[in-house]
Design a protein around this motif. Structure first.
Motif, PDB file in Angstrom:
ATOM      1  N   LEU A  72      -6.295  -0.016   1.048  1.00 51.34           N
ATOM      2  CA  LEU A  72      -5.386  -0.637   2.334  1.00 51.34           C
ATOM      3  C   LEU A  72      -6.244  -1.872   2.916  1.00 51.34           C
ATOM      4  O   LEU A  72      -5.821  -3.060   3.171  1.00 51.34           O
ATOM      5  CB  LEU A  72      -5.063   0.320   3.177  1.00 51.34           C
ATOM      6  N   LEU A  73      -7.510  -1.524   3.196  1.00 46.94           N
ATOM      7  CA  LEU A  73      -8.591  -2.324   3.802  1.00 46.94           C
ATOM      8  C   LEU A  73      -8.590  -3.741   2.951  1.00 46.94           C
ATOM      9  O   LEU A  73      -8.812  -4.623   3.565  1.00 46.94           O
ATOM     10  CB  LEU A  73     -10.036  -1.559   4.006  1.00 46.94           C
ATOM     11  N   LYS A  74      -8.721  -3.360   1.747  1.00 44.77           N
ATOM     12  CA  LYS A  74      -8.812  -4.631   0.609  1.00 44.77           C
ATOM     13  C   LYS A  74      -7.586  -5.571   1.010  1.00 44.77           C
ATOM     14  O   LYS A  74      -7.864  -6.740   0.946  1.00 44.77           O
ATOM     15  CB  LYS A  74      -9.040  -4.066  -0.770  1.00 44.77           C
ATOM     16  N   ALA A  75      -6.621  -4.725   0.892  1.00 48.04           N
ATOM     17  CA  ALA A  75      -5.174  -5.546   0.939  1.00 48.04           C
ATOM     18  C   ALA A  75      -5.389  -6.232   2.275  1.00 48.04           C
ATOM     19  O   ALA A  75      -4.480  -7.391   2.231  1.00 48.04           O
ATOM     20  CB  ALA A  75      -4.146  -4.641   0.812  1.00 48.04           C
ATOM     21  N   LEU A  76      -5.784  -5.646   3.158  1.00 51.91           N
ATOM     22  CA  LEU A  76      -5.831  -6.411   4.563  1.00 51.91           C
ATOM     23  C   LEU A  76      -6.873  -7.419   4.696  1.00 51.91           C
ATOM     24  O   LEU A  76      -7.070  -8.242   5.800  1.00 51.91           O
ATOM     25  CB  LEU A  76      -6.134  -5.393   5.772  1.00 51.91           C
ATOM     26  N   GLY A  77      -7.484  -7.536   3.678  1.00 52.12           N
ATOM     27  CA  GLY A  77      -8.575  -8.574   3.577  1.00 52.12           C
ATOM     28  C   GLY A  77     -10.233  -8.428   3.871  1.00 52.12           C
ATOM     29  O   GLY A  77     -10.795  -9.276   4.089  1.00 52.12           O
TER      30      GLY A  77
END
Lengths: 401, 220
Positions: free
Chosen positions: A310-315
């Motif tokens: 998720l954190l990666k998807a959030l940038g």
């Protein structure tokens, strides 16, 4: 991402898994506790012994007859027998401008008796200078009088144990003692010194050196104690002693000279090495704690797979994720290290209560070293889980629920 | 705004090469509302992951806001993703230990935005999805519909140009599903490009443009 936010997020993550935090805290603190207690023990033993040696005197030099190294040749033909040290040698040494005081020492064992009580004890023959060189303090009366070293006199100074055993509650000062067949008058009583590296001054009788030579029928000396004028003069004094002895002993400086600071530094080195060894062994428990940190962090990374995705998807970048997990490991280890230091201090406090005679304290450097090593271990072992977290494929990480 | 040119994506599964995307050409303008439909394994999710910069095409070119993003490094992609793309998932993907407000705040924390500004924007976003009174609640204290609203608030907090929704109602009951779609469409009306992946024909037909996928190709 701001550092304060990294810290805050990591702290939230740590707090969300109290059992995990507790386990790491426990492992880390056990490691740090053992390191700090063992270091404190080693350091204190070191300081204790060094202190004992320093209590012997200041700028102390000891001259022994004979050399520690041997020269070649067959003993009957070319081997040398060391010449004895004599009172004249001692007197000659005092002429060196680097030497403050010279105390010739003669030692022997003889029965001491008075009023029907007798015991065998060590007799030291010396001069008034002994008091200065060995920092002896007098409880009653006075020390040996200043006089020529080769003059004998029927006076003696006794230790506390001898006084108790021979005189009990009676006044000892001014009374007569019998050593072998000679009579000596007690003119002084030493203050209680306790054991001081090999010599128990409480069980000693000190007589003028010439009297001791007569008692033991010898003209040689056991050793000569010297006090140099200053710490820097000690090395010059060593050279002086060698040249004086050489001129008196037919060109041979057949003596061994021990300087107090060489003894102290030898002990210091040995004990420091010992302390470091013991601390390193204790450090293994820190490494074990580090492995535990890694293990727990790895489990945590696996469990929080979808969060990482998720954190990666959030940038979140790799570096940010790395820092987040590394900060968690660091927080856990620092907390463990601090707890360990507190526990260590408590343990040292308890030991101090149990053994009040042995001054126990954790040196500052060890305090910081334990903290640094614990934190370093945590960080080191936190790197791999953090890298794994940062390297996760977000699609796969998000696909797992 | 989004321009895909001859995008291919292969996966190696054991000995077999799976052709997930097979020459996709697609242009989506700013402010469009597009739905992507198709059976499982038709390549919808792969397409979405590529548009979201979570995955790289095996070949082809992807222009986002006229910039070629095919060859950029991971960090640059992460930053572009953070600032330009909002993501809404079927399973919400909220961080369980954080409150609704903190979940919404997360993209701004990653972007290093000033805390005062963050608080201000979070309370605005909570109001916009009608959850001002749930700010301090953790995800497990919220209903499915509420969780998805939090996720939408989080997806839009960086004011991205594109909002990607992967089965946004797939885990919700019908009533909450409709209200979530209305919320997404409301955002689209305010000129946010909206791309929705769905199995649901009815849901798909609400979009102004509907794409049908089959075997890695857009067939309609």
């Amino acid at each position: 991402m701001r550092s304060i936010d990294v810290l805050h997020q990591a702290a939230r993550a740590v707090a969300s898994q109290p059992l995990r935090a507790l386990l790491i805290l426990l492992a880390m603190s056990i490691g740090v506790t053992s390191v700090s207690v063992l270091t404190a023990l080693g350091e204190s033993a070191c300081r204790y012994i060094v202190h004992e040696f320093e209590a012997l005197g200041t700028h102390l030099l000891i001259v022994l007859p004979g050399r520690t190294e041997t020269t070649g040749g067959q003993p009957p033909l070319f081997g040398e027998t060391p010449r004895d040290l004599t009172l004249d040698d001692a007197a000659a040494l005092l002429k060196s401008r680097f030497i403050e005081a010279v105390a010739p020492i003669n030692i022997g064992s003889a029965p001491v008796s008075t009023g029907g009580l007798e015991r065998k004890t060590n007799i030291i023959g010396s001069t008034a200078a002994l008091q200065q060189v060995r920092h002896l303090s007098i409880a009653q009366g006075r020390f040996l009088p200043r006089m020529e070293a080769d003059q004998s006199a029927p006076v003696c100074v006794i230790g506390q144990t001898i006084r108790e055993e021979l005189f009990g509650r009676r006044q000892a000062l001014g009374k007569w003692l019998r050593i072998n067949d000679r009579r000596f008058r007690v003119i002084g009583i030493l203050a209680s010194e306790g054991q001081s590296i090999g010599v128990d001054f409480d069980e000693l009788v000190i007589v003028p050196v010439a009297s001791a030579q007569a008692l033991f029928d010898t003209s040689s000396l056991f050793r000569i104690l010297l006090q140099a004028k200053s710490k820097r003069a000690m090395y010059a004094a060593v050279d002086d002693i060698r040249s004086i002895i050489r001129s008196r002993h037919e060109g041979e400086d057949d003596v061994t000279i021990i300087t107090q600071d060489s003894v102290v530094s030898t002990f210091d080195n040995i004990l420091t090495a010992l302390t470091l060894t013991v601390a390193s062994i204790a450090g293994i428990s820190l490494a074990v704690a580090g492995v535990l940190v890694m293990n727990v962090m790895l489990v945590s990374v696996a469990q929080r797979s979808s969060e990482i995705g998720l954190l990666k998807a959030l940038g979140a970048t790799r570096v940010q994720l790395c820092w987040l997990f590394l900060t968690e490991a660091a927080l856990l280890s620092v907390a463990g290290a601090l707890t360990g230091l507190l526990l260590g201090q408590a343990a040292i406090g308890v030991l101090q209560l149990l053994y009040p005679g042995f001054p126990l304290a954790l040196p500052d450097w060890a305090l910081f070293a334990a903290l640094a090593v614990a934190t370093g271990t945590g960080l080191l072992f936190g790197v791999i889980p953090a890298l794994i977290a940062a390297g996760k494929d977000p699609i796969q990480a998000l696909a797992r629920h | 705004m989004i321009q895909l040119e001859n995008i291919h994506r292969y996966f190696q599964v054991g000995e077999q090469t799976v052709h997930a995307l097979n020459g996709i050409d697609l242009k989506i303008d700013a402010g469009e509302y597009v739905s992507v439909m198709g059976p499982s394994g038709s390549g919808k999710s792969t397409l979405l992951n590529i548009i979201a910069l979570l995955d790289r095409p095996s070949s082809g070119r992807y222009l986002l806001n006229c910039r070629d993003v095919t060859e950029l490094d991971d960090n640059t992609l992460a930053n572009i993703r953070r600032d330009n793309i909002g993501f809404v998932f079927q399973f919400f993907h909220l961080i369980p230990r954080l409150t609704a407000a903190e979940n919404i705040e997360m993209p701004m924390i990653l972007a290093g935005i000033d805390p005062r500004e963050r608080r201000h924007r979070v309370s605005q976003a909570l109001a916009a999805v009608g959850l001002s009174d749930r700010a301090k609640h953790r995800p497990d204290q919220l209903s499915g519909g509420q969780r998805q609203r939090v996720a939408i608030a989080r997806a839009t907090i960086m004011r991205p140009g594109v909002l990607l929704a992967d089965e946004p109602t797939g885990n919700l009951d019908r009533a909450s599903g409709i209200s979530i779609m209305q919320l997404l469409e409301e955002l689209n009306r305010r000129n946010m490009t909206l791309i929705v992946i769905t199995h649901d024909r009815e849901l798909g037909s609400r979009a102004s443009r509907s794409l049908q996928m089959l075997d890695g190709e857009i067939v309609l």
